[in-house]
Design a protein around this motif. Sequence first.
Motif, PDB file in Angstrom:
ATOM      1  N   VAL A 193       0.864  -1.181   0.000  1.00  0.00           N
ATOM      2  CA  VAL A 193       0.000   0.000   0.000  1.00  0.00           C
ATOM      3  C   VAL A 193       0.902   1.232   0.000  1.00  0.00           C
ATOM      4  O   VAL A 193       1.887   1.270   0.735  1.00  0.00           O
ATOM      5  CB  VAL A 193      -0.898   0.036   1.266  1.00  0.00           C
ATOM      6  N   VAL A 195       0.917   5.200   0.919  1.00  0.00           N
ATOM      7  CA  VAL A 195       0.170   6.286   1.568  1.00  0.00           C
ATOM      8  C   VAL A 195       1.024   7.554   1.497  1.00  0.00           C
ATOM      9  O   VAL A 195       2.135   7.589   2.018  1.00  0.00           O
ATOM     10  CB  VAL A 195      -0.183   5.969   3.037  1.00  0.00           C
ATOM     11  N   SER A 209      -5.379   6.337   0.219  1.00  0.00           N
ATOM     12  CA  SER A 209      -4.345   5.331  -0.057  1.00  0.00           C
ATOM     13  C   SER A 209      -4.351   4.949  -1.541  1.00  0.00           C
ATOM     14  O   SER A 209      -5.333   5.192  -2.250  1.00  0.00           O
ATOM     15  CB  SER A 209      -4.619   4.083   0.776  1.00  0.00           C
ATOM     16  N   TYR A 237      -6.095  -1.352   2.419  1.00  0.00           N
ATOM     17  CA  TYR A 237      -5.908  -0.357   3.483  1.00  0.00           C
ATOM     18  C   TYR A 237      -7.253  -0.129   4.156  1.00  0.00           C
ATOM     19  O   TYR A 237      -7.961   0.832   3.885  1.00  0.00           O
ATOM     20  CB  TYR A 237      -5.368   0.928   2.862  1.00  0.00           C
ATOM     21  N   VAL A 241      -6.439  -1.156   9.479  1.00  0.00           N
ATOM     22  CA  VAL A 241      -5.027  -0.999   9.087  1.00  0.00           C
ATOM     23  C   VAL A 241      -4.636   0.471   9.178  1.00  0.00           C
ATOM     24  O   VAL A 241      -3.549   0.818   9.682  1.00  0.00           O
ATOM     25  CB  VAL A 241      -4.792  -1.551   7.660  1.00  0.00           C
ATOM     26  N   ALA A 242      -5.515   1.349   8.725  1.00  0.00           N
ATOM     27  CA  ALA A 242      -5.214   2.792   8.754  1.00  0.00           C
ATOM     28  C   ALA A 242      -4.972   3.274  10.183  1.00  0.00           C
ATOM     29  O   ALA A 242      -4.039   4.046  10.438  1.00  0.00           O
ATOM     30  CB  ALA A 242      -6.364   3.578   8.113  1.00  0.00           C
ATOM     31  N   CYS A 245      -1.623   2.046  11.312  1.00  0.00           N
ATOM     32  CA  CYS A 245      -0.536   2.800  10.655  1.00  0.00           C
ATOM     33  C   CYS A 245      -0.347   4.154  11.332  1.00  0.00           C
ATOM     34  O   CYS A 245       0.782   4.591  11.560  1.00  0.00           O
ATOM     35  CB  CYS A 245      -0.836   2.994   9.172  1.00  0.00           C
ATOM     36  N   ILE A 274       1.471  -4.928   4.126  1.00  0.00           N
ATOM     37  CA  ILE A 274       0.549  -5.389   5.154  1.00  0.00           C
ATOM     38  C   ILE A 274       0.862  -6.871   5.387  1.00  0.00           C
ATOM     39  O   ILE A 274       0.341  -7.752   4.702  1.00  0.00           O
ATOM     40  CB  ILE A 274      -0.931  -5.187   4.728  1.00  0.00           C
ATOM     41  N   PRO A 279       1.138  -3.971   9.650  1.00  0.00           N
ATOM     42  CA  PRO A 279       1.774  -3.133   8.624  1.00  0.00           C
ATOM     43  C   PRO A 279       3.231  -2.835   8.953  1.00  0.00           C
ATOM     44  O   PRO A 279       3.576  -2.581  10.110  1.00  0.00           O
ATOM     45  CB  PRO A 279       0.933  -1.850   8.642  1.00  0.00           C
TER      46      PRO A 279
END
Length: 422
Positions: A193, A195, A209, A237, A241-242, A245, A274, A279
Amino acid sequence: MKILVVGSGGREHALIKALKKNPKIETIYALPGNGGMAGDAKCIPIGAKEIDEIVDFAVLKNIDFAVVAPDDPLALGAVDALEESGVPAFGPTKAAARIEASKVFAKELMKKYGIPTAQYQVFTDANAAKEYVKTAPLPAVIKADGLALGKGVIIAQTLEEAEQAISDMMESKVFGDSGSRVVIEEFLEGPEVSVLAFTDGKTIKPMVSSMDHKRALDGDQGLNTGGMGTIAPNPYYTKEVAERCMEEIFLPTIRAMQAEGCPFKGCLYFGLMITKNGPKVIEYNCRFGDPETQVVLPLLKSDLFTVMQAVRNETLDSCPVEFMGGAACCVVMASQGYPQHYEKGFPITLAPDTDEITTYVAGAKLGENGELLTNGGRVLGVTATAENLKAAVEKAYAAVQKTHFENAYYRHDIGKRALNKE
Ligand code: AMP
Ligand code: GLY
């Protein structure tokens, strides 16, 4: 207002088109830009690495704000030099740009501040590195310390490949001084991913993302490239997960840069994997990604120039950064043979831009009669936005069908993995 954008690719074209939406901006200069941007910016033949000339031009033209997009001028201190001459500039200082320009710096930062990343060792001696890989698990990931046009990472499947990579980087110096030190790291698995995040050094606001497609051929085969296409948002994402992160990676990174005395201001790019253990950071870039920018900025609802000024003025906490719903897809049309040898100079027919279709021009120039000609490996980024990813992918490929130049090459499966995941 007069704005200057340093750089010449599709990313810069996307930045210029987004900046242009602000009615306060009268003129945008692109240094050097490319022929395909001529309708959006005044292209000035000053190279992105010619820092003294960039500063002289900015002072001469009374530039109100400068945006430095590529890694090389950032690593050379373009933002420091512009600011010292009184030109407000968006981008990290030379010291902060080390987060991309030195993989050793980035890895040591992550280790010191407990930011999740692949386990690693650093070597300054080729024999010691070769001795180490004899017992290291395979595949082994071998990275040149410095900038290497995105080609400085080798995933060695066998001991012979690992030894060859070490020898190429450290002894034959195929990446010059960038290979004086190498990082050898653990191979991680999982979806990737990208970002991009705005940060003024204290506050960090991630953008939507995205997912890059780095290999040259369909099915993720062939050589690594700068990126053959992107989609946004990235379905891997998730909200969960966000959140992880933000807590485990984004905030710790900007706090770490502050603690090291080099707060990061600008666009910080997190290349994430991921993994089944959460992550992890694969790489940092000190700039907008290319072609990630081409799918992220068309979804930005807030005014880019306002956000960039807030980053530079360290007022990002009170500046909203909002995105539209929907999705975007960018299909890169490249010259046959890229990332190796290719021919250039072929006339280009573009699909017409609409509200939902935009072609960002990267490797092109204007010919003697004002016609657009291919002039690079990655030539165009044909981009569509739509209410969902499936529609964005279909629209982007429909526009690709209306775009023509001799020896055009593109991948047919941009967005496929993301759609399967959805
Ligand atoms: P980088 O230039 O660091 O982004 O690396 C280029 C690509 O190599 C990444 O996008 C990943 O696909 C892959 N890569 C880099 N580091 C690792 C790693 N530790 N494990 C697995 N793949 C990696
Ligand atoms: N697309 C990857 C990069 O900009 O580095």
